[in-house]
Design a protein around this motif. Structure first.
Motif, PDB file in Angstrom:
ATOM      1  N   SER A 152      74.830  -1.758  69.345  1.00 22.36           N
ATOM      2  CA  SER A 152      75.191  -0.819  70.410  1.00 22.36           C
ATOM      3  C   SER A 152      74.684   0.586  70.101  1.00 22.36           C
ATOM      4  CB  SER A 152      76.712  -0.778  70.592  1.00 22.36           C
ATOM      5  OG  SER A 152      77.326  -0.260  69.427  1.00 22.36           O
ATOM      6  N   GLN A 193      65.022   1.450  75.744  1.00 26.16           N
ATOM      7  CA  GLN A 193      65.231   0.287  76.598  1.00 26.16           C
ATOM      8  C   GLN A 193      66.340   0.543  77.615  1.00 26.16           C
ATOM      9  OE1 GLN A 193      63.561  -2.338  77.121  1.00 26.16           O
ATOM     10  NE2 GLN A 193      65.001  -3.457  78.423  1.00 26.16           N
ATOM     11  N   SER A 194      67.412   1.210  77.181  1.00 23.37           N
ATOM     12  CA  SER A 194      68.519   1.502  78.093  1.00 23.37           C
ATOM     13  C   SER A 194      68.093   2.471  79.194  1.00 23.37           C
ATOM     14  CB  SER A 194      69.704   2.088  77.316  1.00 23.37           C
ATOM     15  OG  SER A 194      70.770   2.406  78.192  1.00 23.37           O
ATOM     16  N   GLN A 197      65.994   0.196  81.587  1.00 25.76           N
ATOM     17  CA  GLN A 197      66.710  -0.890  82.259  1.00 25.76           C
ATOM     18  C   GLN A 197      67.969  -0.410  82.985  1.00 25.76           C
ATOM     19  OE1 GLN A 197      69.106  -3.558  79.751  1.00 25.76           O
ATOM     20  NE2 GLN A 197      68.148  -5.293  80.770  1.00 25.76           N
ATOM     21  N   ASP A 198      68.753   0.440  82.324  1.00 28.50           N
ATOM     22  CA  ASP A 198      70.055   0.842  82.857  1.00 28.50           C
ATOM     23  C   ASP A 198      69.982   2.052  83.776  1.00 28.50           C
ATOM     24  OD1 ASP A 198      71.028  -1.191  81.288  1.00 28.50           O
ATOM     25  OD2 ASP A 198      71.655   0.128  79.651  1.00 28.50           O
ATOM     26  N   TYR A 287      79.015   5.978  77.552  1.00 27.80           N
ATOM     27  CA  TYR A 287      78.412   4.700  77.926  1.00 27.80           C
ATOM     28  C   TYR A 287      77.953   3.972  76.672  1.00 27.80           C
ATOM     29  CZ  TYR A 287      75.030   1.283  79.602  1.00 27.80           C
ATOM     30  OH  TYR A 287      74.352   0.107  79.815  1.00 27.80           O
ATOM     31  N   ALA A 289      75.503   1.600  75.304  1.00 26.97           N
ATOM     32  CA  ALA A 289      74.216   0.980  75.621  1.00 26.97           C
ATOM     33  C   ALA A 289      73.893  -0.114  74.612  1.00 26.97           C
ATOM     34  CB  ALA A 289      73.114   2.035  75.621  1.00 26.97           C
ATOM     35  N   GLY A 290      72.918  -0.952  74.966  1.00 27.93           N
ATOM     36  CA  GLY A 290      72.391  -1.928  74.037  1.00 27.93           C
ATOM     37  C   GLY A 290      73.059  -3.289  74.061  1.00 27.93           C
ATOM     38  N   ILE A 294      78.406  -4.236  80.283  1.00 31.27           N
ATOM     39  CA  ILE A 294      78.358  -2.831  80.693  1.00 31.27           C
ATOM     40  C   ILE A 294      79.745  -2.248  80.480  1.00 31.27           C
ATOM     41  CG2 ILE A 294      78.075  -1.255  82.646  1.00 31.27           C
ATOM     42  CD1 ILE A 294      76.103  -3.424  83.787  1.00 31.27           C
ATOM     43  N   VAL A 327      74.813   1.273  86.738  1.00 36.42           N
ATOM     44  CA  VAL A 327      74.091   0.509  85.714  1.00 36.42           C
ATOM     45  C   VAL A 327      74.057  -0.970  86.086  1.00 36.42           C
ATOM     46  CG1 VAL A 327      74.130  -0.250  83.299  1.00 36.42           C
ATOM     47  CG2 VAL A 327      74.537   2.154  83.855  1.00 36.42           C
ATOM     48  N   ARG A 331      70.578  -2.948  86.556  1.00 31.48           N
ATOM     49  CA  ARG A 331      70.237  -4.150  85.767  1.00 31.48           C
ATOM     50  C   ARG A 331      69.865  -5.323  86.681  1.00 31.48           C
ATOM     51  NH1 ARG A 331      73.911  -4.895  80.295  1.00 31.48           N
ATOM     52  NH2 ARG A 331      73.357  -2.905  79.313  1.00 31.48           N
TER      53      ARG A 331
END
Length: 365
Positions: A152, A193-194, A197-198, A287, A289-290, A294, A327, A331
């Motif tokens: 995370s 990446q977050s 993607q998010d 938040y 992430a990872g 969610i 988010v 996603r």
């Protein structure tokens, strides 16, 4: 359309803090019920006590599971001993037990597919400790229970202002020895990446703060920048991640330079969170992430000093709901875009214009 409403699982947190106050205040606005189907994991009795004490108008339904949650209603799943007593501002092991019970039930129902996202009200990190909860906080516990081996990353955010941490809830004395090139690279990869993607950012730009004053001053004030941080940035930059720095932390926020980036990676907890909360406390969101799940939470704690007084602002909690919903939708869009690669126009062409602009920021610092 009602069938497509996102089910938001909300854990009650510490019943002696401001958790129920911010939850009930947020859902006193009927517009919130149009955005999602909210399910509180906690206690109808405790919720009613807070509602009466604070003279709040929010109605709720009692259900045995999120599967029974009604549209356009706030629902409460009872997972707390009815004998538990609310004592505002008191750090009580019974309140910790109630907080853990709510969190465990939310996680179980998430695993069963009954809720889509999790929003956690603040806990007391001491009273929640038990044989099943031996973690510094929510983030580490949820990573263990729902991470499927993924790591995370804690991100504090308000709108486009996002601050992530290399090290989280650890003593200051352990920070320097914990920070490694590999750890920085891992956190940068998760952050990048977050952001894609998010938060639907095609080519995110990440600023990295230094560990030492004045970015180590070429080794005079510490060698972590030269030996660890800069090599990590070079490695990740070679992999195509747009990361810049390390920037001296003292003036980075106050100068407004953070506005040039999509995210800021701080080396340790207070380095990132102290300036973030000074700038965005009332509307900030935590938040995680990872992870596959969610999870968001308000950026504040239990606020024992104002618990039961009706003074707590629900804005941070409301924003936590918004972020979880956004988010989740991002996603879904990202998954759909990658399901058929021919429909996705990948951002591959990069010139050096962004790097030149950001290099000038670095020179200004």
């Amino acid at each position: 359309m009602e069938d497509n409403k996102i089910k938001v699982g909300i854990t009650q947190g510490d019943i002696n803090g401001v958790g129920y106050e911010v939850i009930l205040k947020a859902f006193s606005d009927p517009v919130m019920l149009e955005l999602c189907t909210p399910v509180i994991y906690g206690s109808p009795k405790v919720a009613a006590y807070h509602r009466k004490s604070l003279d709040l108008p929010t109605n709720f339904s009692i259900v045995s599971s999120a599967a029974e949650a009604a549209y356009n209603r706030l629902s409460v799943v009872n997972c707390t001993d009815d004998e538990v007593k609310v004592e505002f501002s008191k750090a009580d092991p019974e309140a910790g037990k109630a907080a853990l019970g709510a969190l465990e039930r939310a996680i179980e129902e998430y695993k069963e597919g009954l809720i889509d996202v999790i929003v956690t009200a603040p806990i007391n990190k001491h009273t929640i400790q038990s044989e099943t909860f031996a973690f510094p906080g929510h983030t580490e516990y949820i990573e263990e229970r729902l991470g499927n081996g993924a790591k995370s990353l804690m991100i504090l955010m308000k709108d486009d202002f996002r601050v992530a941490l290399v090290t989280g809830h650890i003593p200051v004395s352990q920070i320097a020895s914990t920070i490694t090139k590999e750890l920085i690279e891992e956190k940068l990869a998760i952050f990048n990446q977050s952001l894609k993607q998010d938060f639907a950012i095609d080519a995110p730009r990440i600023a990295v703060l230094s560990l030492n004053p004045h970015a180590g001053d070429e080794g005079l004030l510490g060698k972590e920048e030269e030996e660890i941080i800069i090599p990590a940035l070079k490695e990740m930059s070679a992999r195509g991640i747009l990361c810049y720095g390390p920037y001296p932390a003292d003036g980075f926020m106050g100068s407004g330079n953070f506005t040039h980036f999509d995210g800021v990676l701080a080396m340790y907890h207070d380095q990132g969170l102290a300036p973030f909360k000074a700038l965005a406390m009332d509307e900030g969101v935590n938040y995680t992430a990872g992870l596959p799940v969610i999870r968001t939470s308000p950026a504040h704690g239990t606020a024992y000093d104002i618990a039961g007084k009706g003074l707590a602002s629900e804005e941070s909690f409301r924003q936590a709901i918004y972020v979880a919903i956004d988010v989740f939708r991002n996603r879904l869009r990202d998954k759909a875009a990658h399901a058929n690669p021919l429909r996705k126009q990948y951002y591959e062409k990069r010139d050096d214009s962004d790097k030149l602009k950001l290099d000038s920021v670095e020179e200004d610092l």
